[in-house]
Design an enzyme around this catalytic site. Structure first.
Site, PDB file in Angstrom:
ATOM      1  N   ASP A  90      -6.530   1.156   0.969  1.00  0.00           N
ATOM      2  CA  ASP A  90      -6.609   1.408   2.410  1.00  0.00           C
ATOM      3  C   ASP A  90      -7.980   0.952   2.899  1.00  0.00           C
ATOM      4  OD1 ASP A  90      -8.398   3.369   1.594  1.00  0.00           O
ATOM      5  OD2 ASP A  90      -7.525   4.931   2.861  1.00  0.00           O
ATOM      6  N   LYS A 112       0.835  -1.207   0.000  1.00  0.00           N
ATOM      7  CA  LYS A 112       0.000   0.000   0.000  1.00  0.00           C
ATOM      8  C   LYS A 112       0.869   1.257   0.000  1.00  0.00           C
ATOM      9  CE  LYS A 112      -1.917   1.725   3.728  1.00  0.00           C
ATOM     10  NZ  LYS A 112      -2.778   1.945   4.919  1.00  0.00           N
TER      11      LYS A 112
END
Length: 278
Positions: free
Chosen positions: A166, A148
């Protein structure tokens, strides 16, 4: 004089049609719908952007590491001090642990974050001549940087398209019916197959903005959402205009209401603040 608005979503009637409409959706139909929703999100959130303040790739990497379990607003309050004291990878590598912990304390988990930043600096010196690399495989091999974080860095510091999964992104793409998956890596690849690569980075920002301002975790503003007619989860939150409008957040909350065909005067003044959401 009240401002003219378009017709609001048709509440229970739309809810009934929504459940039936998406029941037998084909993969091609889902891709077309996803791209149409992505286009509407572009119009809904023209201000979408990375909310972490940075000037260099290394600064973005540091800010993203600090953002774990912390709001972007708090990170942006701390990073000016961090960036002034630690300019290059060598500064992080040679940092005094107690001094850095004291600076990072407001972001939470400051000991672990200090450890990650010191090790990051050391790894950059050892492997990349002190420079942050611009490749996914090299980024995820660095301390403190997962997939991420790497996609955030690539998309916003190196202009390499990347999808940032997220908590908001994961929640919304499941609600949108784009995926039925909780694993972030699987979600990334599934969404990548739906949306053109050139749009990945900005799509991430727009979905995150939508999650913070409209499609909240506990009670989404379904009746004041521009995606209402295309969303199979319509009805998860209130569908009537008045209660839905009260759930809109952020500096453009009243504009969001207008875009959804809802009277902007229904949005309370207290809602027009930047959401302090991780």
């Amino acid at each position: 004089m009240s401002r003219p608005v378009a017709a609001a979503p048709a509440g229970p009637a739309l809810l009934a049609r929504s459940a039936k409409r998406f029941a037998g959706e084909t993969p091609i139909g889902r891709k077309r719908r996803a791209r149409k929703m992505a286009k509407v999100l572009t119009e809904t959130h023209p201000d979408a952007h990375c909310e972490l303040d940075f000037k260099t790739p290394l600064q973005l990497a540091v800010a993203t590491i600090l953002s774990a379990q912390c709001t972007d607003r708090k990170v942006n309050e701390v990073t000016p001090t961090v960036f002034a004291k630690y300019v290059a990878a060598a500064d992080y590598a040679a940092a005094d642990r107690s001094e850095m912990e004291a600076i990072l304390r407001p972001t939470g988990f400051f000991r672990a974050k200090t450890d990650s930043l010191i090790k990051l600096g050391q790894a950059l010196l050892d492997r990349h001549q002190g420079e942050l690399p611009g490749r996914l495989d090299q980024l995820v091999a660095l301390p403190g940087i997962g997939r991420k974080t790497a996609n955030v860095i690539l998309g916003n510091a190196f202009d390499v398209p990347g999808i940032t999964v997220d908590t908001h992104f994961r929640r919304l793409v499941n609600r949108f019916g784009w995926v039925k998956e909780e694993d972030p890596v699987k979600i990334e690849f599934l969404v990548a197959d739906l949306i053109e690569k050139r749009d990945w980075t900005m799509l991430s920002h727009r979905i995150i903005f939508h999650g913070r301002r409209v499609c909240h975790a506990r009670k989404p503003a379904c009746g004041a959402c521009t995606l209402a007619t295309m969303c199979p989860s319509y009805g998860t939150g209130p569908t009537e205009a008045a209660p839905a409008a009260k759930l809109l957040k952020g500096p453009r909350a009243r504009e969001l209401a207008v875009q959804a065909g809802v009277d902007p005067d229904l949005v309370p003044a207290a809602a027009i603040v930047t959401p302090d959401v991780p």
